[in-house]
Design a protein around this motif. Sequence first.
Motif, PDB file in Angstrom:
ATOM      1  N   LYS A  33      31.504  71.165  30.221  1.00  0.00           N
ATOM      2  CA  LYS A  33      32.378  70.073  29.807  1.00  0.00           C
ATOM      3  C   LYS A  33      32.564  69.093  30.971  1.00  0.00           C
ATOM      4  O   LYS A  33      32.450  69.467  32.139  1.00  0.00           O
ATOM      5  N   LYS A 208      32.706  59.580  27.373  1.00  0.00           N
ATOM      6  CA  LYS A 208      33.308  60.392  26.309  1.00  0.00           C
ATOM      7  C   LYS A 208      33.651  61.773  26.879  1.00  0.00           C
ATOM      8  O   LYS A 208      33.294  62.822  26.334  1.00  0.00           O
ATOM      9  N   ASP A 210      35.493  65.140  28.209  1.00  0.00           N
ATOM     10  CA  ASP A 210      36.333  66.102  27.499  1.00  0.00           C
ATOM     11  C   ASP A 210      37.777  66.020  27.960  1.00  0.00           C
ATOM     12  O   ASP A 210      38.696  66.257  27.174  1.00  0.00           O
ATOM     13  N   LYS A 211      37.964  65.686  29.237  1.00  0.00           N
ATOM     14  CA  LYS A 211      39.323  65.552  29.767  1.00  0.00           C
ATOM     15  C   LYS A 211      39.374  64.462  30.824  1.00  0.00           C
ATOM     16  O   LYS A 211      38.454  64.335  31.638  1.00  0.00           O
ATOM     17  N   ALA A 265      38.745  63.398  24.647  1.00  0.00           N
ATOM     18  CA  ALA A 265      39.435  64.421  23.855  1.00  0.00           C
ATOM     19  C   ALA A 265      40.908  64.552  24.243  1.00  0.00           C
ATOM     20  O   ALA A 265      41.790  64.543  23.383  1.00  0.00           O
TER      21      ALA A 265
END
Length: 445
Positions: A33, A208, A210-211, A265
Amino acid sequence: MTSITAPLFADNPVLFVQWLRDVAPYVHTFRDKTFVIAFDGELVEQGHLEDLAYDVSLLRAMGMRIVLVHGARPQIEKQLSLRGKSSEFLNGIRITSSAALNSVKEASGALRLSIEAAFSQGLPNTPMAGSDINVISGNFVTAKPIGVLNGVDFQHTGEVRKVAHDDIIKQLAMGNVVLLSPLGFSPTGEAFNLTNTEVAAAVASALKADKLIMMSDQAVLDENGQWVSEYNAVQARAAAESLALDHPLRPWLQAGYTAVENGVARAHIIPSDLDGSLLLELFRHEGVGTMITTKLLETIRPATPDDLGGILQLITPLEQNGTLVPRGREKLEAELPLFSVIEHDNYILGCAALYPFEEEKMAEMACFSIDATAQGTGLGSRILKHMEQRAKAEGFKHLFVLTTRAAHWFLKNGFIAGTVDDLPSNKQSMYNWQRKSQIFIKKIV
């Protein structure tokens, strides 16, 4: 900083094994990720850079892809002071003159070298032992000038125009940590001073990610001064707009909701002055910061068969210590339609059951349980409110509970003490005189 050889679990190896098992699901989830981690120059000034390097190296060793975005405000201030210059700000944004730009370049360059040096350590008996991490910097951010706003020329202060996300992705795929400074360059070679919060949000959005994780010395508090553990994007935007334009928390909130609205996200604002806050936020369900998502992750809903395991895990310790009456798996499965659960991020944190006594228009709230890690966060009050609404919707006039340990909590939440004679007749016959549970009743309005 604690040496890795310190016997943290020497007296309790069972605790160590349980800790490792608890962490394992997060390691699997986060592997491969992409995390964008932003921090201010104050973190470096306060001596926390080495600890951050240790923690980021650990994440990289677990297979996570890391982009770091540093700030440099205190370092820029020092450079300006050396030159006998003062800072100019408008609404929290630096007006970057030519002299100030030179200070920005020098401060960012020196800080970048310090960060790279921190990741180059390999001393035995430290978390960096055996690490082999390459930190890559570059002109990954194209910028443009802010220009003139409300009659003020911001000169060499800029904003992000484009992120070379494909180039960053290539570096991450090779196992490198990408380090970005609060500087951007125009196609004509001009340099612009940027804010690390905007760079972080733009990079996270372009990747984009994940965190987006932002380390700030500003805690997110509500109007009552209470820590806010979670916002959706709409709430984060409203909170940011309620702050003064130059409030130091405002850009962090703006970066958080901007990233989430652009496909990231989750965004997190975590305390920069708490040792290990990055690890605590990622590997403990309750975290230590404020998470921003597209929608709130907490739901209270009727229980389903898929929740059986989570409910059992929640209530078994309380049954073993005598707080709850043992039910057994079969009884619990049969009574599952009576249960509601509070779920956060696919994790059952609380439950309660509503047992009807139709003739007396009364309902019993039983098997009321909150996960130990979530106690004191208001979950109990939210479940109680939900159960009261359920009872009201089903036509009950009174809600009652039997408890051996939570008398003060129920009194605090509007219940009054009762006696066995106040219970429905069927419940009176089932009352366990050996447990001597206290009885509390609340009128449903």
